[in-house]
Design an enzyme around this catalytic site. Structure first.
Site, PDB file in Angstrom:
ATOM      1  N   HIS A  92     -39.266 -28.758  63.140  1.00  0.00           N
ATOM      2  CA  HIS A  92     -40.516 -29.391  63.571  1.00  0.00           C
ATOM      3  C   HIS A  92     -40.275 -30.534  64.543  1.00  0.00           C
ATOM      4  CE1 HIS A  92     -40.000 -32.232  60.073  1.00  0.00           C
ATOM      5  NE2 HIS A  92     -40.608 -33.074  60.887  1.00  0.00           N
ATOM      6  N   ASP A 228     -36.076 -25.727  57.822  1.00  0.00           N
ATOM      7  CA  ASP A 228     -36.625 -26.593  58.876  1.00  0.00           C
ATOM      8  C   ASP A 228     -35.501 -27.239  59.707  1.00  0.00           C
ATOM      9  OD1 ASP A 228     -38.115 -28.301  60.427  1.00  0.00           O
ATOM     10  OD2 ASP A 228     -39.388 -29.010  58.798  1.00  0.00           O
ATOM     11  N   SER A 658     -37.220 -37.459  59.586  1.00  0.00           N
ATOM     12  CA  SER A 658     -37.083 -36.031  59.805  1.00  0.00           C
ATOM     13  C   SER A 658     -35.852 -35.762  60.628  1.00  0.00           C
ATOM     14  CB  SER A 658     -38.298 -35.488  60.546  1.00  0.00           C
ATOM     15  OG  SER A 658     -39.260 -35.135  59.626  1.00  0.00           O
TER      16      SER A 658
HETATM   17  N1  ARG Z   1     -44.240 -33.258  56.587  1.00  0.00           N
HETATM   18  C1  ARG Z   1     -43.092 -33.261  57.439  1.00  0.00           C
HETATM   19  C2  ARG Z   1     -43.142 -34.481  58.358  1.00  0.00           C
HETATM   20  O1  ARG Z   1     -43.859 -35.379  58.135  1.00  0.00           O
HETATM   21  C3  ARG Z   1     -42.986 -31.987  58.176  1.00  0.00           C
HETATM   22  C4  ARG Z   1     -44.024 -31.710  59.202  1.00  0.00           C
HETATM   23  C5  ARG Z   1     -43.880 -30.426  59.932  1.00  0.00           C
HETATM   24  N2  ARG Z   1     -44.324 -29.278  59.187  1.00  0.00           N
HETATM   25  C6  ARG Z   1     -45.585 -28.824  59.145  1.00  0.00           C
HETATM   26  N3  ARG Z   1     -45.860 -27.797  58.392  1.00  0.00           N
HETATM   27  N4  ARG Z   1     -46.538 -29.384  59.831  1.00  0.00           N
HETATM   28  O2  ARG Z   1     -42.853 -34.497  59.498  1.00  0.00           O
HETATM   29  N1  GLU Z   2     -41.390 -34.967  58.070  1.00  0.00           N
HETATM   30  C1  GLU Z   2     -41.244 -36.360  58.337  1.00  0.00           C
HETATM   31  C2  GLU Z   2     -40.893 -36.690  59.779  1.00  0.00           C
HETATM   32  O1  GLU Z   2     -41.235 -36.001  60.693  1.00  0.00           O
HETATM   33  C3  GLU Z   2     -40.233 -36.923  57.454  1.00  0.00           C
HETATM   34  C4  GLU Z   2     -40.694 -36.815  56.119  1.00  0.00           C
HETATM   35  C5  GLU Z   2     -41.349 -38.051  55.650  1.00  0.00           C
HETATM   36  O2  GLU Z   2     -42.305 -38.593  56.201  1.00  0.00           O
HETATM   37  O3  GLU Z   2     -40.794 -38.427  54.646  1.00  0.00           O
HETATM   38  O4  GLU Z   2     -40.325 -37.706  60.044  1.00  0.00           O
END
Ligand code: ARG
Ligand code: GLU
Length: 737
Positions: A92, A228, A658
Site C-alpha cells: 500500500h 502487504d 507502514s
Molecule cells: N491500515 C493500514 C494503514 O493505515 C493499511 C492501509 C492500506 N490498506 C487498505 N486496505 N486500504 O496504512
Molecule cells: N498502515 C499504516 C501506515 O500506512 C501503519 C499502520 C498504523 O497506522 O499503525 O502507516
C-alpha cells in the site's frame, strides 16, 4: 457475547489506574523512542530480550542500522535488504506510484510486476527515499534565553530564525540536508541530518490478490491475510550520492542493510519496529481528546460512509472506474475505519475518564507547586478554550468532509488559478497559451476522475450537509437549492452539466477559445461558486478563530507537557510521534481483547485459501498461489508443510510505520509492519497493552511470493538470509561508511 462485552467494558471503564498498571502484561511497552536516546533504555531492552548493543541500532559513526531504514515517499517507511539498494516496504506504500505506471493494458494491480533483472526495474517519477544519517539534540541552540510563557507569535519568530540558521550550519558542515523539528510539544528540538534519493525504481509488486488481499474488509483487522509488501531500488550518482534519474545511474551501494532471519518467532519473543510513526498525542488534555472522539471522528466517519458507498457502487460497474478510484478509495476508507476503531477503543477504555482522573491529580500538584506558577491555570484555560471552539470545529469538519469531500467542489479551487490568469490582462495569444498549460497541468486530477461518480457523491454528501448544518449554510448553497425547488438531484444535474470544471475536455475547449472577457464564465461557474462560498465562509467565520484557538492550545500543550514532566520526574516520557525516526519494542503476542475469542499471533496460507472467493474483487486468491498451496511448493520458506503469512506483536506504532522493519533480538528482519489491530487503533491517543497490536507480513511469506509466485529468485540472491538466531549476519558487521 454482547453482554459479556458490556460487562467487560464496564469493568475496564471503572478500573482504577493501579489495577490497570497491574494488568499490564510483561513486555508490552508503550513508547516511540528517539534512536539517539536508546542508551537510556538499553537495560530495559536487554531485560526484554534484546541481544545486540543499542549502538548497533543507532550510532553517529555511520555504521548504525539507522542507515538501513528510510522514509519512503512522504509518509511510509522502508528498509534496505541488500547491498545494492534493494528496499522492502508495503504494497500500500507503493500503490500510488504503481498506479502511475499501471494501465488497462499493463494492469499491475491485477497481474503484479516482478522485474527479471535490473534493466526491467521501472523508474517512479517523483518518488523519493530519505536516510537519517544522524540526529542531535539542539534544544540549547534553539531555546536558550527564551522564556516559557512568552506568547507564541513572538516566540515562534525567534525560534524560526534560530532553526533556519542552525539548519544551514549543519547542512554546510555535513554536505547533507538538515531538518530541525520540535519534540515534547516544543520543549525540545532535534536536528536530523538526512540524504534524500530521487531515482527510485519499482522492482516487485504482487497483484492485489496477494498485496491487498482482504482489501478494506480486512484492513485494520486481526486476523489478517494480506501479503502487504512491495520492493523498490534506490539508484545513486557515481559518487553514491543522491542524483536525478539517469538510465545509467548505478544502484545505491549500501554498507548497512538488514539480514533476514527465516527461523521465525514464537509467542513472547522480543521484537522491535524501526520507522517513522507520524502522529501520536498521548499527553493532551481530556478536553482535546473529547473533541477528537465526540466531534471530529464521528463527523468524518458519517461523511465518508456516504462517499464510500457511492464509490464502491461505481467502481464495481467498470474496470476503468475501478482503476480511477482504487487508490483514492483506499485512502479515504483507511481513515474511516481507523477512526471507528479509535472511537470504540477510547470508549471501551474510558480514556477521557482516565484523563480526567489524572487531571485531578495534576491540578492538586499544580495548586501548590512553587517554581511553575503557570501550571495552576493550564487546565482551566484549556477547558474554556476548548468549549468555545467546539461549535466551530464541528462546523469545519462538515465543511472539510461533506463539502470539500466532493471532488468537483474541491476542484473549484483550480478555477482560482484560471481567474488569476485573466486578471493579468495578457494579450489573447499569451492568455490562451497560459490557460492551455494550466488546463493540461490538471490532467493528473482528471485522469482519475469520473464526473458521474462524483455527481452521486455530491448528492449524498450535500444532503448530509444540508441536514446537519442548516444554521451555517452559505447563501450560495441555499439560493441554488431553492432555485431547484429543494431538489438536490436536480441541483446536481445542473451543476455537473454546466460546470466547465466537470471534465478535462470542457476545460480544454474553454482554454483553447478563451477571450479576455471570458473570466465572467468562470466567475459564474457553479463549481467555482460553491467552492468560493464555502471558502469565503471558512475564511471569514471559521479559520481565523480556529487558528487562534490552535495557536493558544499549542501554547498550553507545551506548558502542560513541561509541567507533566516536572511533576513526574521518575516517569520516562517519550516524545509524541512526529514523522521522525523512532524505535518501539515489544513482544510477539496474540490478542485476547475481550474474552472468549482468542486470536493466535500468526496466520497461515491455508486460512488465505479458505477465504478464496472467485466472485469477490478482494478475496479472490490468484490461481498460481492456489497451485503453489496445493503442491505445498514453499521452497525454503515453509514451516513443516505450512506457510506463515502475518503476525502480531505489542509494539507501539502509528501511521507512517507502514513498511517498517520488524526485527528480532539480533536486529535481524523477521517481518514488515503494515497495520494495527482494530481493537488498538486508539493507541495514537491512548496505548492499552492488552489491546494494541502491530500487524506485520512474515518475511518468509514475502520471500516465498518473490521466489515462487513472482519467479524473481535473482533478488533473493542479493539478500543476506540467516537461519538460526545464533548466527551473526554479514550486514551486522558493517564496514564504516
Ligand atoms: N491500515 C493500514 C494503514 O493505515 C493499511 C492501509 C492500506 N490498506 C487498505 N486496505 N486500504 O496504512
Ligand atoms: N498502515 C499504516 C501506515 O500506512 C501503519 C499502520 C498504523 O497506522 O499503525 O502507516
Amino acid at each position: 457475547m454482547s453482554l459479556k462485552i458490556n460487562l467487560i467494558s464496564l469493568l475496564t471503564g471503572g478500573m482504577s489506574f493501579l489495577a490497570c498498571i497491574m494488568a499490564t502484561p510483561a513486555g508490552a511497552k508503550e513508547g516511540v523512542w528517539i534512536p539517539a536516546t536508546l542508551k537510556a533504555h538499553e537495560k530495559d531492552m536487554r531485560k526484554e530480550g534484546l541481544e545486540i548493543p543499542v549502538d548497533q541500532i543507532y550510532n553517529e559513526n555511520g555504521t548504525g542500522l539507522n542507515n538501513a531504514v528510510v522514509l519512503f515517499g512522504k509518509g511510509c517507511t522502508g528498509e534496505l535488504i541488500s547491498s545494492k539498494g534493494l528496499i522492502l516496504t508495503n504494497h500500500h506504500c507503493g500503490y500510488g506510484s504503481v498506479q502511475g505506471l499501471s494501465s488497462t493494458e499493463n494492469d499491475y494491480f491485477a497481474n503484479g510486476y516482478f522485474a527479471k533483472n535490473m534493466q526491467e526495474e521501472i523508474p517512479c517519477k517523483g518518488l523519493t527515499v530519505t536516510f537519517i544519517r544522524r540526529m542531535e539534540n539542539v534544544t540549547d541552540r534553539i531555546l536558550t534565553g527564551i522564556s516559557d510563557t512568552m506568547k507564541d507569535a513572538a516566540r515562534d519568530a525567534i525560534i524560526a530564525e534560530r532553526i533556519a540558521k542552525t539548519e544551514k550550519e549543519f547542512a554546510s558542515a555535513t554536505h547533507m540536508d538538515a531538518q530541525i523539528k520540535p519534540y515534547y510539544e516544543g520543549n525540545q528540538y532535534w536536528v536530523a541530518i538526512t540524504e534524500t534519493y530521487r531515482d527510485i525504481r519499482l522492482v516487485g509488486f504482487p497483484p492485489n490478490g496477494i498485496g491487498a488481499f482482504g482489501g478494506d474488509v480486512e484492513n485494520w483487522i486481526w486476523p489478517r491475510h494480506t501479503g502487504d509488501f512491495s520492493m523498490f531500488r534506490v539508484y545513486a550518482g557515481a559518487d553514491n550520492k543522491p542524483a536525478d534519474y539517469a538510465k545509467n545511474n548505478p544502484p545505491y551501494r549500501a554498507d548497512q542493510f538488514f539480514a533476514i532471519n527465516t527461523s521465525g518467532y514464537k509467542e513472547g519473543d522480543f521484537t522491535m519496529v524501526y520507522g517513522f510513526p507520524g502522529t501520536t498525542k498521548e499527553y493532551i488534555s481530556s478536553y482535546e481528546l473529547k473533541q477528537v472522539y465526540s466531534i471530529i471522528d464521528p463527523i468524518s466517519i458519517a461523511a465518508r460512509s456516504r462517499k464510500l458507498d457511492v464509490w464502491t457502487k461505481h467502481m464495481a460497474w467498470t474496470r476503468e472506474n475501478f482503476l480511477k478510484y482504487t487508490s483514492k478509495r483506499a485512502g479515504v476508507a483507511n481513515g474511516w475505519k481507523k477512526w471507528q476503531g479509535e472511537v470504540r477503543g477510547l470508549d471501551v477504555n474510558n480514556a477521557t475518564g482516565k484523563k480526567e482522573l489524572y487531571e485531578k491529580g495534576f491540578q492538586k500538584w499544580a495548586d501548590t507547586v512553587q517554581d511553575m506558577p503557570f501550571a495552576k491555570n493550564i487546565l482551566t484555560d484549556m477547558r474554556k478554550s476548548a468549549q468555545k471552539a467546539d461549535a466551530l470545529i464541528r462546523q469545519d469538519q462538515y465543511n472539510k468532509e461533506a463539502v470539500l469531500g466532493v471532488e468537483l467542489i474541491q476542484q473549484g479551487s483550480a478555477a482560482e488559478s484560471l481567474i488569476t490568469c485573466f486578471r493579468l490582462g495578457l494579450p489573447k495569444e499569451q492568455l490562451e497559451d497560459t490557460l492551455k498549460k494550466l488546463a493540461a497541468n490538471m490532467g493528473g486530477f482528471y485522469k482519475n476522475y469520473d464526473a458521474a461518480t462524483d455527481k452521486d457523491v455530491f448528492i449524498s454528501l450535500l444532503t448530509l450537509y444540508f441536514t446537519k448544518c442548516a444554521a451555517w449554510l452559505p447563501e450560495e448553497f441555499t439560493t441554488e437549492y431553492r432555485a431547484h425547488n429543494q431538489d438536490i438531484v436536480a441541483m446536481a444535474e445542473d451543476v455537473y452539466s454546466s460546470s466547465i470544471l466537470a471534465s478535462q475536455d470542457k476545460l480544454n475547449a474553454f482554454a483553447a477559445a478563451a477571450k479576455s472577457g471570458d473570466s465572467t464564465k468562470i466567475l459564474a461557474d457553479p463549481a467555482w461558486l460553491l467552492y468560493n462560498a464555502i471558502n469565503t465562509m471558512r475564511k471569514e467565520k471559521i479559520t481565523p478563530f480556529l487558528k487562534d484557538y490552535y495557536t493558544h492550545m499549542h501554547y498550553l500543550d507545551r506548558l502542560y507537557m513541561k509541567a507533566q514532566m516536572a511533576r513526574d520526574k521518575k516517569k520516562d516520557f517519550y516524545p509524541d510521534a512526529n514523522l521522525t525516526l523512532r524505535v518501539s519494542y515489544g513482544k510477539v503476542k496474540g490478542l485476547d481483547p475481550e474474552g472468549p475469542a482468542t486470536y493466535s499471533f500468526q496466520t497461515r496460507l491455508n486460512e488465505v485459501v479458505a477465504l478464496d472467493d472467485s466472485t469477490s474483487d478482494i478475496f479472490k486468491v490468484p490461481k498460481k498461489l492456489k497451485e503453489l498451496y496445493r503442491k505445498k511448493d514453499y521452497g525454503r520458506w515453509g514451516v513443516n508443510g505450512t506457510m506463515p503469512v502475518a503476525f502480531i506483536a505489542s509494539n507501539h506504532t502509528s501511521g507512517g510505520n507502514s513498511g517498517s522493519p520488524v526485527l528480532n533480538k539480533k536486529g535481524e528482519l523477521i517481518g514488515t509492519n503494515f497495520d494495527r489491530a482494530y481493537e488498538g487503533t486508539m493507541s495514537d491517543y491512548y496505548f492499552d497493552p492488552n489491546r494494541c497490536r502491530n500487524i506485520s507480513v512474515d518475511i518468509r511469506y514475502t520471500l516465498f511470493v518473490i521466489e515462487k509466485f513472482g519467479g524473481a529468485g535473482w533478488l533473493i540472491d542479493e539478500m543476506n538470509i540467516v537461519k538460526s538466531q545464533g548466527t551473526s549476519p554479514k550486514s551486522q558487521n558493517p564496514k564504516s561508511r
